[in-house]
Design an enzyme around this catalytic site. Structure first.
Site, mmCIF file in Angstrom:
data_model
loop_
_atom_site.group_PDB
_atom_site.id
_atom_site.type_symbol
_atom_site.label_atom_id
_atom_site.label_comp_id
_atom_site.label_asym_id
_atom_site.label_seq_id
_atom_site.Cartn_x
_atom_site.Cartn_y
_atom_site.Cartn_z
ATOM 1 N N GLU A 188 -1.519 -19.622 61.409
ATOM 2 C CA GLU A 188 -1.925 -19.494 62.818
ATOM 3 C C GLU A 188 -3.429 -19.274 62.988
ATOM 4 O O GLU A 188 -3.878 -18.589 63.903
ATOM 5 C CB GLU A 188 -1.150 -18.352 63.494
ATOM 6 C CG GLU A 188 0.354 -18.577 63.514
ATOM 7 C CD GLU A 188 1.117 -17.465 64.218
ATOM 8 O OE1 GLU A 188 2.170 -17.760 64.802
ATOM 9 O OE2 GLU A 188 0.658 -16.310 64.171
ATOM 10 N N GLU A 257 8.036 -21.831 63.247
ATOM 11 C CA GLU A 257 8.542 -20.555 63.752
ATOM 12 C C GLU A 257 9.160 -20.729 65.130
ATOM 13 O O GLU A 257 8.451 -20.874 66.127
ATOM 14 C CB GLU A 257 7.424 -19.503 63.831
ATOM 15 C CG GLU A 257 6.901 -19.039 62.493
ATOM 16 C CD GLU A 257 5.945 -17.856 62.611
ATOM 17 O OE1 GLU A 257 5.937 -17.187 63.673
ATOM 18 O OE2 GLU A 257 5.205 -17.607 61.633
#
Length: 742
Positions: A188, A257
């Protein structure tokens, strides 16, 4: 005749076994490639439905059943991060024992016949302490985490290479016959890259290049990395990823995710994501061309010891995942998703090889249709309206679509699954209490600490120091102590007006003791870590001791330059003296790292000779800074076990030296007119973590998972360190029972 039959049967079994082994070897020696549609594993396109299970958030005895439950739930892959700070606790010293036995975990996945997705990172975030990065690295000169600087890149590459070489040696990558089909570098970073300037972009490119140079034989990916280079796959994280498009057209659509629930903080409420909405998001993703999907989390598990991050992340990391913290399927969520997975896989070949067409069926209504040259057809019918049910016509047939739902038609005719129609079983789960018992009779041992410094101070300064820079996270605790002299002529001594103590702190929590008496606690929370304390105090003429116990509750785990976020006191003053306010910020402060019981290693089994414990059948109540030890039998039955700490204040717990973790049954905020908990959650419409909250006015965590494998039949040492006072006589072990299945 019997022997002949046995011989034939044995031969048949041998042939079947050989065929299985040959086919398994064919799968084992699998090159992994990809194009814009999907991964190809051993030259066969596959849809991947993956379940995140973090190996250190459970125990080895649980791993086989967790993996098997995921497989029975329709998943064909397991995903995990690699936890750097668990594996390299000091520079160049590696640990792979117990819950950190990464190789053992991956081999269990392999034995189950499942794929493995390994996110090496090595930064992980994950509500894990310091984002998984070792604290010692922050104190290597010149280091800036996740940036273009040599110390960080050196240690990051060194650890990544160590892990890769370990896995290569064990032949765990797919081309070697292992289960690992995908790996990830960084995590991320796209959210924060701009904050590091041009160096951020250079670092992201370097990370990808470094990873690819490891030559592991399977693709690398970078999640939420919008400028990922062509050599790695850019992927999506979020509650919904159906509209995601990889950053180049030659890459498959991967969802690393999908959050089926959410994490929880001490003092926070319980977040819930309905099974219908999770299923809706998954069906939309695969209907829109997705090919690899991972639930983060499928089993959340437990933040044992001091591994939780945040700060303020609870010891429980249940995440309202399809498998609960204790390893039991969460119904109906687990069953509903199992039915979804079965429906999706009926159309696997079409979804990854067929021709895709999107058809508008009306306002907020559409069909994603997949066909092949033979005329075989599969369809996903979607009602995007978050309020109204709809009836649609598709290929001359009428279908009822509830609001915010997807119907799956694997033959473009018969609906086999709708995301809003839950037909799987539900269950009622209860925590059934059982008193602590001992075959030799229950006896408590008690060790009481005095507030403040014992022995010599670690150091003295005329200033308030940063908590984390001082402890370097070797302990949660840091004592700040000073004393003041009160003159006989102070007016408050005669008039009864009490002075007021003011304290400001960067976080996280503080216990205050005045003249060795507990005054109170002040704390931040998961959304605002700094705090202030304002409290009247009783002072006497002459010397007065001020002992302040500062505590961390997990270190920051994400954000730009997050490693520089501090904790601890910044200002101390007392108002109400004849001359006004007494500012103690730059007074003479003495410091002590940790509490005395930590230095005496009271949590370790068998520690008693050097410590004067008081033996009693009635341990003291509401007494701060107290260690309790009791020898207990294992609870009856075989159900999972939780330690009920509702009667206690705040502290740490251990069983047979194993770290259960921080306990703190801190009460969640009560309902307010504009901020209420819900009785029922409406699945319709986009989900956010604060949409479906429960637990207002209730303890944020009451039960603390104690794995069955930690118990012996008898002679188990339960050790509790209570910081501010509780009633240990009411501590119980509760068994997690499924009391009803409907």
């Amino acid at each position: 005749m019997k022997r002949v039959t046995e011989s034939i049967a044995s031969s048949a079994i041998l042939v079947v076994a050989m065929v299985f082994l040959l086919s398994w070897r064919a799968i084992e020696a699998a090159n992994v490639t990809y194009d814009h549609r999907s991964l190809s594993i051993g030259n066969r396109r596959q849809l991947i439905i993956s379940a995140a299970i973090h190996y250190p958030r459970s125990v080895p005895a649980m791993w086989p059943s967790l993996v098997q439950t995921a497989k029975e739930g329709g998943c064909n892959a397991i995903e995990s991060y690699v936890f750097w700070n668990g594996h390299e606790p000091s520079p160049g010293k590696y640990y792979f024992g117990g819950r950190y036995n990464l190789v053992k975990f991956i081999k269990i996945v392999q034995e189950a016949g499942m794929h493995m997705i390994l996110r090496i990172g090595p930064f992980v975030a994950a509500e894990w302490n310091y984002g998984g990065v070792p604290v010692w690295l922050h104190y290597v000169p010149g280091t800036v985490f996740r940036a273009d600087n040599e110390p960080w890149k050196h240690y990051m590459e060194s650890f990544t290479t160590y892990i890769v070489n370990l896995l290569k040696k064990e032949k765990l990558f797919a081309p070697q016959g292992g289960p690992i089909i995908l790996s990830q570098v960084e995590n991320e970073y796209g959210y924060y890259e701009k904050d590091y300037g041009e160096g951020g972009k250079r670092y992201a490119q370097w990370s990808a290049s470094m990873a690819v140079s490891q030559n592991i034989g399977v693709p690398w990916m970078m999640c939420q990395q919008w400028d990922a280079p062509s050599t790695v796959i850019s992927t999506c994280n979020g509650f919904y990823c159906d509209q995601f498009t990889p950053n180049t057209p030659d890459k498959p659509k991967i969802w690393t995710e999908n959050w089926p629930g959410w994490f929880k903080t001490f003092g926070g409420r319980d977040p819930h994501r309905p099974a219908e909405d999770v299923a809706y998001s998954v069906a939309r993703f695969f209907g829109k061309g997705g090919s690899v999907h991972n639930y983060y989390m499928y089993h959340g598990g437990t933040n044992f010891g001091r591994t939780s991050g945040g700060p303020f992340i609870t010891t429980s990391y249940d995440y309202e995942a399809p498998i609960d913290e204790y390893g039991l399927p969460r119904l109906p969520k687990w069953g509903h998703l199992k039915d979804l997975h079965k429906a999706i896989m009926l159309s696997e070949n079409l979804l990854i090889s067929g021709e895709h067409q999107n058809i508008t069926l009306g306002h907020s209504l559409e069909a994603d249709v997949y066909t092949d040259s033979s005329g075989t057809c599969a369809a996903f019918l979607s009602n995007l309206d978050d309020k109204s049910d709809k009836t649609v016509m598709f290929r001359n047939t009428s279908y009822h679509l509830p609001a915010w739902s997807v119907s799956i038609l694997p033959d473009c005719k018969k609906e086999v699954f709708n995301t809003a129609k839950v037909t799987s079983k539900s269950s009622k789960v209860e925590m059934v209490p059982e008193d602590l018992k001992s075959s030799s009779g229950l006896k408590w041992e008690v060790f009481s600490e005095k507030p403040g410094i014992w022995g010599e101070a670690d150091f003295v300064k005329n200033e308030l120091v940063d908590h984390i820079n001082t402890t370097k996270d070797t302990t949660d605790y840091l004592w700040y102590t000073t004393s003041i002299k009160v003159s006989d002529n102070e007016e408050f001594l005669n008039k009864g007006n009490r002075p007021v103590l003011f304290i400001e702190s960067k976080g996280h929590t503080l216990h205050v003791f005045i003249n060795k008496e507990y005054l109170g606690t002040a704390t931040g929370n998961g959304t605002h870590v700094p705090f202030k304390l304002k409290k009247s105090v009783s002072l006497k003429a002459g010397d007065n001791n001020i002992d302040l116990l500062s505590m961390t509750v997990g270190l920051s785990n994400a954000g730009s330059f997050y490693e520089w976020v501090g904790a601890g006191l910044t200002s101390v003053s007392i108002k109400g003296f004849n001359k006004g306010t007494l500012n103690l910020t730059n007074s003479k402060w003495s410091y002590k790292l940790g509490v005395q019981g930590e230095h005496l290693e009271l949590s370790k089994p068998g520690i008693s000779g050097a410590v004067k414990w008081t033996v009693t059948t009635k341990p003291p109540k509401k007494q701060p800074l107290t260690w309790y030890k009791v020898v207990i039998d294992q609870p009856s039955g075989s159900e999972p076990v939780g330690l009920d700490m509702i009667s206690m204040g705040k502290g740490m717990a251990w069983l047979n030296g194993e770290e259960i973790g921080r306990y703190w049954p801190r009460i969640a905020r009560k309902n307010t007119p504009n901020d209420e908990c819900v009785k029922e959650c409406d699945y319709r419409g986009k989900f956010m973590p604060d949409k479906c909250l429960t637990g207002c006015g209730e303890p944020s965590q009451r039960w603390y998972h104690v794995p069955r494998s930690w118990f012996k039949a008898s002679g188990n040492e339960l050790v509790i360190f209570e910081e501010k006072g509780g009633n240990p006589m009411k501590i119980k072990l509760s068994k997690r029972k499924v009391s009803a299945v409907q």
